[in-house]
Enzyme design. Structure first.
Site, PDB file in Angstrom:
ATOM      1  CG  ASP A 126      -2.894   8.075   8.880  1.00  0.00           C
ATOM      2  OD1 ASP A 126      -2.724   6.849   9.021  1.00  0.00           O
ATOM      3  OD2 ASP A 126      -3.272   8.605   7.823  1.00  0.00           O
ATOM      4  CD  GLU A 153      -2.518  -1.381   2.594  1.00  0.00           C
ATOM      5  OE1 GLU A 153      -2.575  -0.419   3.385  1.00  0.00           O
ATOM      6  OE2 GLU A 153      -2.974  -2.497   2.860  1.00  0.00           O
TER       7      GLU A 153
END
Ligand code: PLP
Lengths: 256, 397
Positions: free
Chosen positions: A57, A46
């Site tokens: 995140d 990814e």
């Protein structure tokens, strides 16, 4: 056949997927990281598209995203860097990032470009699957790009079935009720969730990600899914590595 | 109503709910319940009572005689500056804390820029005895020390956000990440008409008390229940949304909103989102944004911390696009001049944000008999250090 599909057809267990942010630690490290990961036997990669405001995140990926932007990375440049990647790399490659940079690039242009350079799928955490279905699915389908959806410990069974039905490739099981980050071990609620999902007997294979950071957590996650995804721990290792290639090798050998 | 949100949470092409899956259960719970709660007699009674006895509503509609003479028109100030904690922000936090309680939440989070929304949230949490955590950009923490101390005195934990440029946008990121990490017991009190559906609609409804009162106040004072113009500043756009709300469908009422142009909308030092922005997705809604060609959000600038946001509520993006509201750019200098004028003609020191609405008086000529309502969203106490620096010529405006 889409390479994601192919991977899950041929490999059912212990699939190792690695996330890293493009343009980090240095602007042009992306291709070297991909190639080394492939040499070391990574099954799926990814590639993170950096964004100024990555709300899902934790600190490690936030920082890598910021560094990457400061280094001058953009979606345009990323496509430029990986334009010849299919000469050497056969494993599935996924672009992961937030919706806005993709919207500004243009959804149709983006999907076409992904197909041109050999990207197989996307993960866009802030694109909910109902909006995806309504507005974008036909474009992704046209260019044979699989958009992967996430489920979390809070997602109820009914919604998981819906997502399963709308999915292509695999389901991304977010391991924790948390943003991305490095964690040791699993809590009881995570364990319960892994078991609950296993019992649902979903149509699609599953990878577990978020908080997977070591050989132990990787192996544990693999018991409940077809494999697992490592992000922050890998990004953090890159940050610390004095030699990029050796850093990647050392990290992957420790996991497998 | 023509200009409110549709069933899917959009204002035309703007709005929606672009949330990570981790936020879905909480947003869905809110979406399913907010209207039922807000329409319940219980809520209505409690909300009205608190607005009256605690916030001090109705806020006066004050005829500014000397300012009117100066501009040869009829100027009324909607005195949100007189609310408890000093701005309109408390209307929203009182409403949301009641909704959070009905949903059984035991922990509150919020973002803040200048600290006004943070203080308004810390205040209602103290009132209800609920734990409160406020995210604030590290740069703002150092720039807005008095409000940080107010929040702490109120028992709130203030968490400085060190990522990005360390201002309001980053504070919002911090609050959203907190919610992802605490999905069980927490309600996020968003401070403006931004964020995923249903926030823009919910906050607009809670702020709509401003125009609701305006109606009967005008009827009583002017003899008709509508003005010719309503002026308000926009950061995210909540005080403007509240001041416009009950007049949105009444096209004879002209709506003017002002964006902070900073040093000028044609310079990089600006927060005039509509003037220079383009559509995109930030903080879970599709709206106009300040961004570069790669879709990275750029950092805004305004002398007023409350207008220093690189986006704008989706409702305003829509009102702008269809032309229902006129959006003007006001520079730092124009706002500061207007603030000093109000102070010296009416004895009211406005917040720097509100001064951006007042500045329209120097940009536009209104008719002698026009009734012009200006939403005075907050008082200037929090901006005294800036005003003092200007008077002492420590900063050049
Ligand atoms: C006094 C005042 N007015 C206006 C604003 C801008 O917010 P909004 O556009 O949501 O009304 C703020 C924000 O802090 C404020 O403190």
């Amino acid at each position: 056949m889409n390479r994601i599909e192919q991977l899950f057809k041929t490999k059912k267990n212990n699939i190792l997927s690695i996330y890293f942010t493009a343009g980090h630690p240095t602007l042009d490290s992306t291709v070297e990281i991909i190639k080394t990961l492939v040499e070391e036997g990574t099954d799926l990669i990814e590639i993170g598209i950096p964004f100024s405001d990555p709300i899902a995140d934790g600190p490690v990926i936030q920082k890598s995203s910021q560094t990457s932007l400061e280094n001058g990375m953009s979606l345009k440049l990323l496509f430029e860097h990986i334009k010849d990647i299919r000469k050497d790399v056969n494993i599935p490659l996924i672009l992961m990032g937030y919706l806005n940079p993709v919207l500004q690039y243009g959804i149709e242009t983006f999907c076409k470009k992904c197909n041109d350079v050999g990207i197989d799928g996307t993960i866009l955490p802030d694109l909910p699957f109902d909006i995806y279905q309504e507005e974008y699915e036909s474009i992704f389908d046209k260019h044979n790009i699989y958009n992967i959806f996430l489920i979390t410990p809070q997602t109820n069974d009914e919604r998981i079935r819906k997502i399963d039905n709308a999915s292509k490739g695999f389901i991304y099981m977010v391991a924790a009720s948390a943003t991305t980050g490095i964690r040791q071990g699993f809590e009881e609620y995570q364990q319960d969730y892994f078991i609950r999902i296993e019992k649902l007997g979903l149509k699609h294979p599953r990878l577990i990600g978020f908080g997977i950071s070591s050989r132990e957590t990787f192996q544990h996650a693999c018991k409940y899914a077809n494999g697992a995804i490592i992000g922050s721990a890998f990004v953090s290792a890159l940050e610390e590595a004095s030699d990029l290639k050796k850093g990647v090798q050392g990290f992957i050998r420790n996991i497998q | 109503m023509k200009y409110t949100v549709d069933k899917k949470g959009f204002y035309g092409e703007f709005g929606g709910s672009f949330i990570p899956e981790a936020m879905y259960p909480n947003i869905e719970e809110l979406r399913m319940n907010y209207l039922d709660i807000m329409n319940s007699t219980d809520f209505k009674k409690e909300f009205k009572q608190l607005l009256k006895d605690y916030v001090g509503r109705p806020s006066p509609l004050y005829f500014a005689k000397r300012l009117s003479e100066m501009h040869d028109t009829k100027i009324y100030l909607k005195r949100e500056d007189l609310n408890h904690t000093g701005s309109h922000k408390i209307n929203n936090t009182v409403g949301q804390i009641l909704i959070a309680k009905k949903l059984g939440k035991t922990r509150i989070i919020a973002e803040t820029g200048a600290g006004q929304h943070g203080v308004a949230t810390a205040t209602v949490c103290a009132l209800m005895g609920i734990k409160c955590v406020v995210y604030m950009g590290a740069l703002d923490v150092s720039r807005q020390a008095p409000n940080v101390l107010r929040m702490k005195m109120l028992g709130t934990e203030v968490i400085p956000v060190e990522s990005g440029n360390k201002t309001l946008k980053d504070a919002t990121n911090g609050a959203m990440r907190d919610w992802i990490n605490n999905p069980w017991d927490t309600h996020y009190i968003v401070g403006s008409v931004i964020g995923p559906h249903p926030y823009p609609d919910m906050v607009a409804r809670l702020q709509s008390i401003i125009s609701e009162e305006m109606k009967w106040q005008l009827k009583k004072q002017v003899g008709r229940d509508y003005p010719d113009y309503i002026l308000a500043c926009v950061g995210g756009g909540s005080n403007a949304a509240g001041a416009f709300y009950h007049y949105l469908d009444d096209e004879k009422v002209k709506l003017i909103a002002t964006e902070a142009a900073g040093l000028g909308a044609d310079t990089p030092e600006t927060a005039a989102t509509l003037a220079i922005g383009s559509p995109g997705v930030l903080h879970s809604c599709r709206t106009m944004l300040m961004q570069n060609e790669d879709g990275q959000i750029t950092e805004p600038y305004s002398i007023s911390a409350g207008l220093d946001y690189p986006g704008i509520g989706p409702m305003h993006s829509w009102l702008h696009k269809i032309g229902r509201t006129e959006y003007l750019c006001i520079t730092d200098k124009e706002a500061v001049d207007a603030a000093f004028t109000l102070t010296q003609t009416e004895g009211i020191i406005p917040a720097l944000e509100s001064a951006h609405a007042l500045a329209v008086l120097n940009k536009k000529k209104f008719g002698k008999d026009d009734v012009v309502v200006i939403n005075l969203s907050g008082r200037g106490d929090k901006d005294m250090h800036t005003y003092i620096d200007i008077m002492q010529k420590k900063i050049n405006i």
